[in-house]
Scaffold this active site. Structure first.
Site, short mmCIF file in Angstrom:
data_model
loop_
_atom_site.label_atom_id
_atom_site.label_comp_id
_atom_site.label_asym_id
_atom_site.label_seq_id
_atom_site.Cartn_x
_atom_site.Cartn_y
_atom_site.Cartn_z
N TYR A 146 13.90 -16.95 -28.72
CA TYR A 146 14.98 -16.13 -29.26
C TYR A 146 16.30 -16.61 -28.67
O TYR A 146 16.37 -16.90 -27.47
CB TYR A 146 14.76 -14.66 -28.89
CG TYR A 146 15.89 -13.74 -29.30
CD1 TYR A 146 15.84 -13.08 -30.52
CD2 TYR A 146 17.00 -13.57 -28.49
CE1 TYR A 146 16.88 -12.25 -30.93
CE2 TYR A 146 18.05 -12.74 -28.89
CZ TYR A 146 17.98 -12.08 -30.11
OH TYR A 146 19.01 -11.28 -30.51
N GLU A 235 22.61 -14.99 -34.34
CA GLU A 235 21.27 -14.64 -33.85
C GLU A 235 20.22 -15.54 -34.48
O GLU A 235 20.14 -15.63 -35.71
CB GLU A 235 20.94 -13.18 -34.15
CG GLU A 235 19.63 -12.75 -33.51
CD GLU A 235 19.18 -11.36 -33.95
OE1 GLU A 235 19.26 -11.05 -35.16
OE2 GLU A 235 18.73 -10.60 -33.09
#
Ligand code: ADP
Ligand code: MG
Length: 427
Positions: A146, A235
């Site tokens: 991530y 993101e």
């Protein structure tokens, strides 16, 4: 254009928990763009993604799928919401992300996805329309990571948030395994340097030095994109290392600061209003901010702070707002009337609560708008009004002389209580 948004993930992303309570509001001040648009931006900044093609019809998706040389592909619903993989469509189709082997399968899935609504944990029950799909090369991940860049309120700096627990909701990682999240503040006068990026990549545990270097370059370029494009959010979930030794962004969610619209025309031209709530778009045309919630009291307020206070005081009195309409500081009577129309647009509204603290916004202008709206819209539900501040006396006089059935209060708590009671008895 400003819109309120129910506070979802940003605070949790930074490893901080979302404010507890019945609900909370925050202003949405960013533009979101579709995944395929985000990937175009990534590629322009030298960041690797799988090869991808968008399509807006089943036939286009079929033609696009044929351009992947018979290799497996994924078909992904282009809907501005996270959690698509685990979502479902209003026609029963499970999943907004599918791994497929043939162009025929792509065509069938595109047929079902396009024109349907995808419901994910971020869209609410109503879901969001899917008008396009993206076909991308399937790249089997050896591991999912991530990575995100956001502005952090505490350090007042951009931060890089990275984790080796990717592919799942980062809010869950923050809750269950906070140590798996590495947060690095970035000095915006210098940017993110390769050495720091490499240290982060090393901590994440990429499986070779070569991959570590690729990941570090990715982080540096993600920050460059964030900086150059006035982004508020970059993101990547998941960022993966593939079995064949490459670091790739398999998903991308980009948000851009609306204050930068004047110098980011290229990005702001990518806005897709089909993904926005029509009443929020309509409100924006009148300079109003509108947000829908799931209670039964329609609220008209001025300012974000007063919206929060109104939400709290209604909650304390056992009530729940159906929506909020923020008229800001410069609304005229016509805009106030429009605000009423929007408030009444929610079928669940049982009472209207006007809570105005007159400053730049004058109470008499609000009162005029209220009176006009009450007459012209043939208002049938109770209207509770609390007006205080600039031109308060004039406003009260106008309301009194209108002979309309308006419940006027000076005290906020009493007004809120009345709004809650009236909404209850109106059920
Ligand atoms: P969302 O976050 O909206 O659910 P993602 O794009 O992250 O959508 O897709 C969900 C999951 O599907 C990813 O975590 C990844 O495991 C898988 N996936 C997505 N794109 C690809 C791809 N190009 N190749 C292989 N797997 C993929
Ligand atoms: Mg994702």
């Amino acid at each position: 254009m400003r819109a309120y948004n129910v506070f979802r993930s940003q605070a949790a992303l930074a490893g901080r928990m979302v404010r507890n309570g019945p609900a909370s509001l925050t202003q949405k001040r960013f533009l979101s763009i579709h995944e395929y648009r985000s990937m175009e931006q990534l590629n322009k900044h030298g960041i690797n993604t799988p090869k991808f093609l968008p399509a807006t019809s089943a036939d286009e998706a079929f033609a696009a799928a044929k351009k992947f040389d018979g290799k497996p592909v994924v078909i992904k619903a282009q809907v501005l919401a996270g959690g698509r993989g685990k979502g479902h469509f209003d026609n029963g189709l499970q999943g907004g992300v599918h791994l497929v082997k043939t162009p025929e399968e792509v065509r069938d899935l595109a047929q079902k996805m396009i024109g349907s609504k995808l419901i994910t944990k971020q869209t609410g029950e109503a879901g969001r329309i899917c008008n396009a799909v993206m076909i991308a090369e399937a790249r089997a991940p050896a591991h999912e990571y991530y990575a995100a860049i956001l502005n952090d309120r505490v350090t007042q700096l951009p931060i890089l948030i990275a984790s080796n627990q990717g592919g799942m909701s980062i809010e869950d990682v923050a809750k269950e395994n906070p140590d798996a999240i590495i947060t690095t503040p970035i000095d915006y006068t210098k940017g993110l340097d390769l050495k720091t990026a490499q240290e982060i990549a090393h901590k994440l545990g990429f499986s070779s030095e070569k991959l570590e270097k690729q990941a570090a370059e990715t982080f540096v370029n993600l920050y460059k994109l964030f900086d150059e494009k006035d982004a508020t959010q970059v993101e990547i979930n998941p960022l993966v290392e593939t079995k064949d030794g490459q670091v790739l962004c398999l998903d991308a969610k980009l948000g851009f600061d609306e204050n930068a619209e004047f110098r980011q025309k290229e990005v702001f031209d990518l806005r897709d209003i089909s993904q926005e709530d029509p009443s929020e778009v309509e409100a924006g045309k009148y300079g109003l901010n509108f947000i829908k919630l799931d209670g039964n009291i329609g609220c008209l307020v001025n300012g974000a702070g007063l919206a929060m206070a109104t939400l709290d005081v209604l909650s304390l009195n056992g009530g729940k707002p159906a929506n909020f309409l923020d008229v800001g500081g410069g609304a005229n009577a016509a805009a106030v009337k429009k605000a009423f129309e929007l408030l009444l647009g929610s079928k669940d509204v049982r009472a209207i609560f006007v809570n105005i603290f007159g400053g730049i916004m004058r109470c008499d202008v609000i009162a005029e708008g209220i009176i006009q709206a009450t007459k012209e819209l043939d208002l049938k539900i109770p209207l509770v009004v609390r007006l205080q501040g600039t031109k308060e006396a004039e406003a009260k006089k106008l309301i009194k002389e209108s002979n309309l059935k308006i419940f006027a209060f000076d005290n906020l708590d009493e007004a809120a209580k009345a709004a809650v009671d009236k909404a209850h008895t109106q059920q």
